[in-house]
Design a protein around this motif. Structure first.
Motif, mmCIF file in Angstrom:
data_model
loop_
_atom_site.group_PDB
_atom_site.id
_atom_site.type_symbol
_atom_site.label_atom_id
_atom_site.label_comp_id
_atom_site.label_asym_id
_atom_site.label_seq_id
_atom_site.Cartn_x
_atom_site.Cartn_y
_atom_site.Cartn_z
ATOM 1 N N TRP A 149 6.438 11.865 11.120
ATOM 2 C CA TRP A 149 6.490 10.550 10.459
ATOM 3 C C TRP A 149 7.645 9.969 10.571
ATOM 4 C CZ3 TRP A 149 2.533 8.741 7.128
ATOM 5 C CH2 TRP A 149 2.879 7.949 6.025
ATOM 6 N N ALA A 243 2.739 5.689 2.500
ATOM 7 C CA ALA A 243 1.854 4.893 3.464
ATOM 8 C C ALA A 243 2.016 3.426 3.618
ATOM 9 C CB ALA A 243 0.497 5.191 2.864
ATOM 10 N N LYS A 246 4.893 2.842 6.247
ATOM 11 C CA LYS A 246 4.577 3.257 7.480
ATOM 12 C C LYS A 246 3.412 2.193 7.964
ATOM 13 C CE LYS A 246 6.771 6.222 9.670
ATOM 14 N NZ LYS A 246 7.842 5.713 8.902
ATOM 15 N N SER A 247 2.272 2.051 7.222
ATOM 16 C CA SER A 247 1.208 1.330 7.549
ATOM 17 C C SER A 247 1.284 -0.185 7.137
ATOM 18 C CB SER A 247 -0.017 1.950 6.997
ATOM 19 O OG SER A 247 -0.213 2.923 7.445
ATOM 20 N N GLY A 279 -0.224 6.304 8.037
ATOM 21 C CA GLY A 279 -0.390 6.061 6.401
ATOM 22 C C GLY A 279 -2.003 6.290 6.371
ATOM 23 N N ILE A 283 -3.924 9.830 4.537
ATOM 24 C CA ILE A 283 -4.855 9.729 3.379
ATOM 25 C C ILE A 283 -6.066 10.469 3.606
ATOM 26 C CG2 ILE A 283 -6.277 8.099 1.931
ATOM 27 C CD1 ILE A 283 -3.641 6.118 2.174
#
Lengths: 651, 103
Positions: A149, A243, A246-247, A279, A283
């Motif tokens: 990450w 998330a 990153k997303s 991300g 999940i």
């Protein structure tokens, strides 16, 4: 060791190319292009082959995950963290996308970056990017995942700021890094929270951040609380903060449009194969944890739908070819999170995959256009490029149709699944938002296509002179990706259209996927499908009518709607708002409090200079004893000896 | 004469020497006082040596005699040099030999 090689090969490439780049810069030699190509593209390709060989059993139906423990990483007391890899169906899909699409992008980069002085460095970073992403995806525990990450965060910084001589580009790199850091704090806090929950009751030798272990301890986590709130909700919210960073979701999406400062293949890599999918993957990987936190899922669904709509609105008025695509990525990621939020994890991952294909194709296509236009990115200065760039325009058109969601191209299936799940979950408002976003998507993508490739040419004379189709290695990647984005959707052919919805059953994620199955309303699903196709078709028609003949008409209309148009071109003033409410207060606080008071006064004056002054004052006190009278020295002697003798005698 | 007598004399010699070192300003006198202290110690060594029938005490006394001789040679040389410089051997004239304090 087989799984480890998938990670090690790109890493090896990064090391070799990095060393080569460094030694070339130091000795002022020319980079040996052939070697860089061989290492930079060959090693990821071998990694892809290994990934394929390892993945085939899973594709054919194997269920038992493949595990490899490489070494014991951290051991403190009864906390054990192992560097372990795990390949199951989800990670198989991911590594195939990463290495496959990644290799195509590498191949494409050979042509795109041909004349760049930082050629070897570029490939080193690119390989490192793949390495980090593969670590993230193959990790079997949260801490190793966090390593990947952070790795993708670092590489995005290096690559977005690749042309760092340009200050704006260097700043875009910094922005990406800092915004990601904010999200990473959430991720890290979630890891700590899990540690606090699980560490007390750990059995000997167990590795607590292991996904399997966390899943087995769900009965322990679910009823527990952190700060009077249900711990699954807290943990998943913190993870979701990570998330969003990153997303690129609201509120942390701001770095992604700026990330266009990097070379175009890098944008393709960030948007398609690596980074922003992290991300979504996280999940999906922790689906059991998110299933236990319905409140978080609602938050995710709302954020996802808002992001999808919000970004697609902004994309409508952008004039930079890459900015349009960047906002479109933000919008598509919104769909993925919407899917996650309504518990349709498999469809989120499915959309991730189709998105990887068509978005990589679009970005590489735009790269090809920029390459042909010698660096021009403004679509107002393009037009009529179809003749000069036949393959690029063809593949771009396929990808555009795909993202617009027309059947039977891939995104139709993936996006429609998500919308249907949203609707059948009862989130009608979110469904409408998703539908509007779909309208926007189809509209801005076809606006982009028409303005770039059709109509009258608005290209400047000098750019026109060397307008050319890209070399074979670039068009090859485009064609492969276009084909993939056209056909990949059939993996998830829904049952209502006579398919088996293979991808959902294959991924088998989340508790919801099994039970929602029974509540199928086929007629309704078909109607909604029709609605979304109609919406997309309307949008395309509108784009055709408006932009077929260039920009004059639309620009006149834009002036008529000045306030709205301004709001959109300025991206809802989000950057300005962030600047006013976050950046500036922090800056003035740092300047007035942390710099003036804490650093200059407290640390510099009190601690550093202060400790010196106190000691020298003490020294001057003591040195008064040394007064030059030899007799008195003898007297001190006498005193000291008698004191010590006295103590000795008393004891 | 018992051991106590000898030790009393030794302590007396040592104390006189000590007081001389601490109180007298004249370096030559202070120097002689040091000799007194050494000899006081010598006396106690020899007394104990006789008393315990152990020759080690006498060995120590010889060492101290040698040490005193060496010390006298070096110390007197220093005092002569100090006298040449100031024309006197009062210790308070040599205060400026101390380290200078700068704060």
């Amino acid at each position: 060791m087989t799984l480890a090689w998938i990670i090690l090969l790109p890493l090896l490439g990064a090391i070799i190319n990095g060393y080569h780049a460094m030694s070339c810069t130091l000795r002022k030699q020319k980079v040996i292009t052939g070697m860089v190509n061989f290492v930079g593209v060959g090693l990821p390709f071998i990694a892809f082959l290994i990934a394929l060989s390892q993945g085939i059993p899973f594709i054919l139906g194997a269920e038992e995950p493949l595990r490899e423990t490489l070494f014991s990483w951290i051991t403190v007391g009864n906390l054990h963290i192992e560097a372990g890899l795990c390949l199951d169906r989800l990670s198989t899909l991911m590594i195939l996308i990463i290495t496959g699409v990644g290799t195509l992008i590498h191949l494409y980069s050979i042509g795109y970056m041909k004349c760049d002085p930082g050629y070897a460095k570029y490939f080193a970073y690119l390989n490192l990017f793949l390495t980090s992403m593969l670590i993230l995806v193959l990790a079997d525990n949260l801490v190793l995942m966090f390593l990947g990450w952070e790795g993708v965060g670092l590489c995005s910084y290096l690559l977005i700021g690749f042309w760092f001589e340009d200050k704006a580009k260097a700043q875009a790199g910094k922005k990406a890094f800092i915004v990601n850091r904010i999200g990473d704090v959430g991720f890290l806090l979630a890891i700590f929270g899990l540690g606090v929950l699980l560490l007390p009751g750990i059995s000997e030798g167990a590795s607590i951040f292991n996904f399997e272990y966390i899943e087995s301890k769900m009965s322990l986590i679910a009823p527990s609380t952190i700060f009077w709130m249900s711990s699954p909700i807290i943990l998943t919210l913190l993870l979701f903060v990570g998330a969003t960073g990153k997303s690129a979701q609201i509120p942390l999406y701001v770095w992604l449009p700026d990330a266009m400062a990097g070379p175009t293949p890098v944008s393709a890599l960030i948007h398609a194969a690596t980074m922003v999918t992290a991300g979504v993957y996280m999940i999906a990987r922790l689906d059991f944890l998110f299933d236990a936190a319905p409140a978080t899922l609602n938050v995710i669904a709302i954020i996802g739908a808002s992001t999808a709509l919000f970004a697609s609105l902004i994309a409508i008025v952008q004039n930079d070819i890459k900015k349009v695509l960047a906002y479109s990525t933000v919008s598509q990621l919104g769909y993925m999170f919407l899917a996650m939020g309504v518990g349709a994890y498999a469809y989120g991952v499915f959309h991730l995959m189709t998105h990887a294909f068509f978005k990589a194709c679009l970005f590489l296509g735009s790269g090809s256009v920029i390459h042909a236009m010698s660096g021009e990115q403004d679509i107002r200065k393009m037009g009529g490029l179809k003749k000069a760039l036949p393959i690029t325009s063809m593949t771009f058109l396929i990808a555009t149709i795909t993202i617009a969601g027309l059947p039977p191209f891939a995104a139709f299936f993936s996006k429609d699944h998500i919308l249907w799940k949203t609707y059948s979950h009862g989130h009608t408002v979110l469904w409408v938002m998703g539908l509007l976003a779909a309208f926007g998507t189809a509209f801005y993508m076809f606006r982009l296509y028409f303005l770039t490739f059709t109509g009258k040419s608005r290209v400047s004379e000098e750019a026109k002179a060397h307008l050319h189709e890209s070399p074979f290695n670039m068009t090859f990647a485009l064609v492969v990706l276009a084909v993939l984005s056209a056909v990949a959707g059939f993996l998830g052919l829904p049952e209502v259209l006579g398919g088996h919805d293979w991808i959902k059953h294959w991924l088998n994620l989340g508790a919801g996927s099994a039970k929602a199955h029974s509540a199928h309303d086929h007629a309704m699903e078909l109607i909604l499908m029709g609605v979304s196709v109609a919406v997309a078709a309307c949008a395309i028609l509108l784009a055709f009518l408006l932009y077929r003949n260039g920009l004059e008409g639309p620009e006149r209309r834009a002036r008529a709607m000045q306030p709205i148009h301004n709001l959109l071109t300025n991206k809802f003033y989000v950057d300005e708002i962030y600047d006013a409410i976050i950046v500036r207060p922090i800056r003035s606080l740092s300047q007035s409090v942390f710099f003036r008071v804490v650093d200059q006064k407290l640390i510099n004056e009190v601690f550093v200079n202060g400790s010196g002054k106190v000691l020298s004052w003490l020294g001057s006190c003591v040195s008064r004893i040394q007064n030059g009278f030899v007799n008195r020295y003898a007297f001190y002697f006498l005193l000291a000896v008698s004191v010590f003798l006295g103590i000795w005698v008393i004891n | 004469m018992s051991l106590a007598h000898y030790l009393t004399l030794a302590i007396a010699l040592f104390t006189i020497g000590l007081i001389g070192v601490v109180l007298r300003r004249n370096l030559l006198v202070a120097f002689m006082s040091i000799e007194l202290m050494l000899n006081g110690v010598n006396l106690s060594f020899i007394a104990f040596s006789r008393y315990l029938g152990d020759m080690q005490g006498q060995m120590a006394a010889f060492f101290i005699v040698i040490l005193a001789a060496a010390e006298a040679a070096v110390g007197l040389a220093i005092i002569v040099l100090l006298f040449r410089r100031q024309g006197s051997v009062q210790s308070n004239l040599f205060q400026n030999l101390k380290d200078r304090i700068e704060v």
